[in-house]
Scaffold this active site. Structure first.
Site, PDB file in Angstrom:
ATOM      1  N   ARG A   1      39.792  31.033  35.396  1.00 52.26           N
ATOM      2  CA  ARG A   1      38.753  30.224  34.776  1.00 52.26           C
ATOM      3  C   ARG A   1      38.118  31.002  33.631  1.00 52.26           C
ATOM      4  NH1 ARG A   1      33.610  30.490  39.029  1.00 52.26           N
ATOM      5  NH2 ARG A   1      33.256  32.738  38.828  1.00 52.26           N
TER       6      ARG A   1
ATOM      7  N   TYR B   1      26.955  47.335  36.046  1.00 50.99           N
ATOM      8  CA  TYR B   1      27.726  46.593  35.038  1.00 50.99           C
ATOM      9  C   TYR B   1      27.784  47.371  33.730  1.00 50.99           C
ATOM     10  CZ  TYR B   1      29.204  42.691  32.072  1.00 50.99           C
ATOM     11  OH  TYR B   1      29.886  41.880  31.196  1.00 50.99           O
TER      12      TYR B   1
END
Length: 245
Positions: free
Chosen positions: A16, A150
Site C-alpha cells: 500500500r 524513527y
C-alpha cells in the site's frame, strides 16, 4: 513508457501507500515487479492489479530476505532494482521512552534496509550492476523532537546509503536515498500529524502549501531506478515541497 523495460524490481513494503504506487508505476514502465510485505491481503490485491508477484516478507528476518531475493531470481533471472520501502513510525520519545519500542523501529527501519542491501548486492554484482533506492525521510535530514527512534533509524538509512554507494560503485551498483516530507499515505495516520490542526500548521510551513501524493514519490523513484540517473549515487533526494529549504 518502457523506461524499465526488461528490468526486475523488488519492492519491500509494497502492499500500500508509496510502495504500491512505485510498484504500479514500475509495472507500467515495463518492469517485472516483485512486491513484498507483511500485509498479505493488500499485497496480493496490489500484485493482482499491476500484474506482479507478491511474497510475504518480514524485513527483520535474514531467512525471509534470502527467500524473497532467491524467488525474484527464480522468477526473472535476477534483480536490477531494490527499493527498501518497508518502514514504520512510532511515537518513541527520548525521555521516558520504551527501549523495546525503540528496538522494534530500529529493527524494521534500519536493520531491514541493511539486510536488503546485503542480500541483493551479490545478485546485482553477478548481474553487472543495479540500483538500490532506500526510502529515508526528512527525519533523516534534521533533528526531530517527536519519535526519537524513527529519526535515529532514518539517519542510519542515510548513512548506510552513502557507505553502500562507496562500496558497490565499482560493480556498477548505484545506491541513493529518498527523503519524503508530508505524504498522503496510510502511515500518516500513525503519526501525530494525523490531527487536522497539526497538518494545517505544517502545511503553512511548506512553500508549496500541500502534501504530496504517493505517485509523486514513485516518479522520483522511477528516475533513480532507470538509466536516466546513471551518474547519481550516494546522494539524498528530497521530496518535501520545500519544507527544508
Amino acid at each position: 513508457m518502457g523506461r524499465l523495460e526488461g528490468k526486475t524490481a523488488l519492492i519491500s513494503g509494497g502492499a500500500r501507500g508509496q510502495g504500491a504506487a512505485e510498484a504500479a508505476l514500475f509495472a507500467e514502465e515495463g518492469a517485472n515487479v516483485v512486491l513484498t510485505d507483511v500485509l498479505d491481503d493488500e499485497g496480493e490485491r496490489t500484485a493482482d492489479i499491476i500484474g506482479g508477484a507478491f511474497l510475504h516478507h518480514d524485513v527483520t528476518s535474514e531467512e525471509e530476505w534470502a527467500a524473497v531475493v532467491a524467488r525474484a531470481v527464480e522468477l526473472h533471472g535476477g534483480v536490477d532494482v531494490l527499493i527498501n520501502n518497508a518502514g514504520i513510525y512510532a511515537d518513541s520519545p527520548l525521555v521516558g521512552g520504551d527501549v523495546a519500542e525503540y528496538r522494534r523501529v530500529i529493527e524494521i527501519n534500519q536493520v531491514g534496509v541493511y539486510l536488503g542491501m546485503r542480500e541483493v548486492a551479490p545478485v546485482m554484482i553477478e548481474r553487472g550492476g543495479g540500483s538500490i533506492i532506500n526510502i529515508s525521510s526528512i527525519g533523516g535530514m534534521r533533528g526531530g523532537g517527536g519519535s526519537f527512534a524513527y529519526t535515529a533509524s532514518k539517519w542510519a538509512v542515510r548513512g548506510m546509503t552513502k557507505s553502500a554507494a562507496v562500496r558497490l560503485g565499482r560493480h556498477g551498483i548505484r545506491v541513493n536515498s529518498i527523503h519524503p516530507g508530508l505524504i498522503n499515505t496510510p502511515m500518516l495516520a500513525d503519526t501525530r500529524m494525523a490531527d487536522p490542526a497539526n497538518i494545517e500548521q505544517l502545511l503553512g510551513q511548506i512553500p508549496l502549501r500541500r502534501m504530496a501524493e504517493p505517485s509523486e514519490v514513485a516518479r522520483l523513484a522511477l528516475f533513480l531506478a532507470s538509466d536516466e540517473s546513471s551518474y547519481s549515487t550516494g546522494s539524498e533526494f528530497l521530496i518535501d515541497g520545500g519544507l527544508l529549504a
